[in-house]
Design a protein around this motif. Structure first.
Motif, short mmCIF file in Angstrom:
data_model
loop_
_atom_site.label_atom_id
_atom_site.label_comp_id
_atom_site.label_asym_id
_atom_site.label_seq_id
_atom_site.Cartn_x
_atom_site.Cartn_y
_atom_site.Cartn_z
N ARG A 1 0.84 -1.21 0.00
CA ARG A 1 0.00 0.00 0.00
C ARG A 1 0.87 1.24 0.00
O ARG A 1 0.63 2.19 -0.75
CB ARG A 1 -0.92 0.00 1.21
CG ARG A 1 -1.86 1.20 1.24
CD ARG A 1 -2.85 1.08 2.41
NE ARG A 1 -3.79 2.15 2.37
CZ ARG A 1 -3.61 3.33 2.97
NH1 ARG A 1 -2.52 3.56 3.65
NH2 ARG A 1 -4.54 4.25 2.90
N LYS A 2 1.91 1.24 0.82
CA LYS A 2 2.84 2.37 0.87
C LYS A 2 3.50 2.57 -0.49
O LYS A 2 3.58 3.70 -0.99
CB LYS A 2 3.89 2.13 1.95
CG LYS A 2 4.88 3.25 2.09
CD LYS A 2 5.94 2.93 3.13
CE LYS A 2 6.96 4.05 3.14
NZ LYS A 2 8.27 3.63 3.50
N GLU A 3 3.95 1.47 -1.09
CA GLU A 3 4.58 1.54 -2.40
C GLU A 3 3.59 2.02 -3.46
O GLU A 3 3.95 2.80 -4.35
CB GLU A 3 5.16 0.19 -2.79
CG GLU A 3 6.36 -0.22 -1.95
CD GLU A 3 6.81 -1.64 -2.18
OE1 GLU A 3 6.35 -2.28 -3.17
OE2 GLU A 3 7.62 -2.14 -1.38
N TYR A 4 2.35 1.56 -3.38
CA TYR A 4 1.33 1.98 -4.34
C TYR A 4 1.13 3.49 -4.32
O TYR A 4 0.97 4.10 -5.36
CB TYR A 4 0.00 1.30 -4.02
CG TYR A 4 -0.20 -0.06 -4.64
CD1 TYR A 4 0.84 -0.75 -5.24
CD2 TYR A 4 -1.44 -0.66 -4.63
CE1 TYR A 4 0.65 -2.00 -5.79
CE2 TYR A 4 -1.64 -1.91 -5.19
CZ TYR A 4 -0.59 -2.57 -5.76
OH TYR A 4 -0.79 -3.80 -6.32
N MET A 5 1.10 4.04 -3.14
CA MET A 5 0.85 5.47 -3.03
C MET A 5 1.98 6.30 -3.64
O MET A 5 1.79 7.46 -3.98
CB MET A 5 0.63 5.86 -1.56
CG MET A 5 -0.59 5.19 -0.94
SD MET A 5 -2.10 5.28 -1.93
CE MET A 5 -2.46 7.02 -1.85
N GLU A 6 3.15 5.69 -3.80
CA GLU A 6 4.31 6.40 -4.36
C GLU A 6 4.49 6.15 -5.86
O GLU A 6 5.37 6.75 -6.48
CB GLU A 6 5.57 5.99 -3.60
CG GLU A 6 5.54 6.38 -2.14
CD GLU A 6 6.67 5.77 -1.32
OE1 GLU A 6 7.49 5.02 -1.88
OE2 GLU A 6 6.71 6.03 -0.11
N VAL A 7 3.67 5.28 -6.45
CA VAL A 7 3.82 4.94 -7.86
C VAL A 7 3.46 6.14 -8.74
O VAL A 7 2.47 6.82 -8.50
CB VAL A 7 2.93 3.73 -8.24
CG1 VAL A 7 2.84 3.56 -9.74
CG2 VAL A 7 3.47 2.48 -7.60
N THR A 8 4.30 6.38 -9.73
CA THR A 8 4.03 7.40 -10.74
C THR A 8 4.45 6.86 -12.10
O THR A 8 5.19 5.88 -12.19
CB THR A 8 4.81 8.71 -10.48
OG1 THR A 8 6.22 8.43 -10.52
CG2 THR A 8 4.43 9.34 -9.16
N ALA A 9 3.98 7.50 -13.12
CA ALA A 9 4.42 7.18 -14.49
C ALA A 9 4.57 8.50 -15.23
O ALA A 9 3.75 9.41 -15.08
CB ALA A 9 3.43 6.27 -15.19
#
Length: 151
Positions: A31-39
């Motif tokens: 969840r923490k990693e998801y919130m930091e995902v960008t493209a």
């Protein structure tokens, strides 16, 4: 039931609870990693770069040239829409990859979703926004039909 059955039952419950805690920890990290995902996607002519976040929100839009000033509004809108859709599709792909690392969590997600949909099926609408998606799917379907016919 004797005390041996009680002990093995208790051990089983403890084992299951340990696995649940392990999955919870993995899910919290995910969840923490998801919130930091960008493209981030740049147009072919390098005129503009767009960046979107995990929820598809526009994080930034950077114009590298002034070519956009002489473009027709509909042409500029098409370029921006295509870039944003491509970036959103990339975010969707980035978000689906780590789920496979969670072992049985994919099965839990499948059970939790009405109809038992697979994760890739649930994310299909996001992928369909990608520019050229319809053409790529049509080509894939033609190839599949050709293989079936030739097979």
């Amino acid at each position: 039931m004797d005390s041996t059955d009680d002990a093995s039952g208790s051990e089983h419950v403890q084992e299951v609870m340990a696995r649940v805690r392990e999955h919870q920890a993995k899910l919290q990290q995910l969840r923490k990693e998801y919130m930091e995902v960008t493209a981030e996607v740049t147009s072919k002519d390098r005129m503009v770069t767009v960046k979107v976040g995990a929820q598809g929100q526009v994080v930034s839009m950077t114009f590298h040239t002034t070519v956009y000033q002489s473009m027709a509004p509909t042409q500029l809108a098409t370029v921006l829409t295509d870039l944003l859709n491509e970036a959103r599709a990339q975010v969707g792909e980035k978000l689906t990859k780590p789920v496979g690392q969670l072992g049985g969590v994919q099965d839990l997600l499948r059970l939790a979703v009405p109809g038992g949909a697979e994760l890739h099926t649930m994310l299909e609408p996001l992928r369909s926004m990608r520019p050229g998606y319809a053409e790529a799917e049509a080509k894939k379907n033609r190839n599949k039909k050709q293989e079936e016919f030739s097979g």
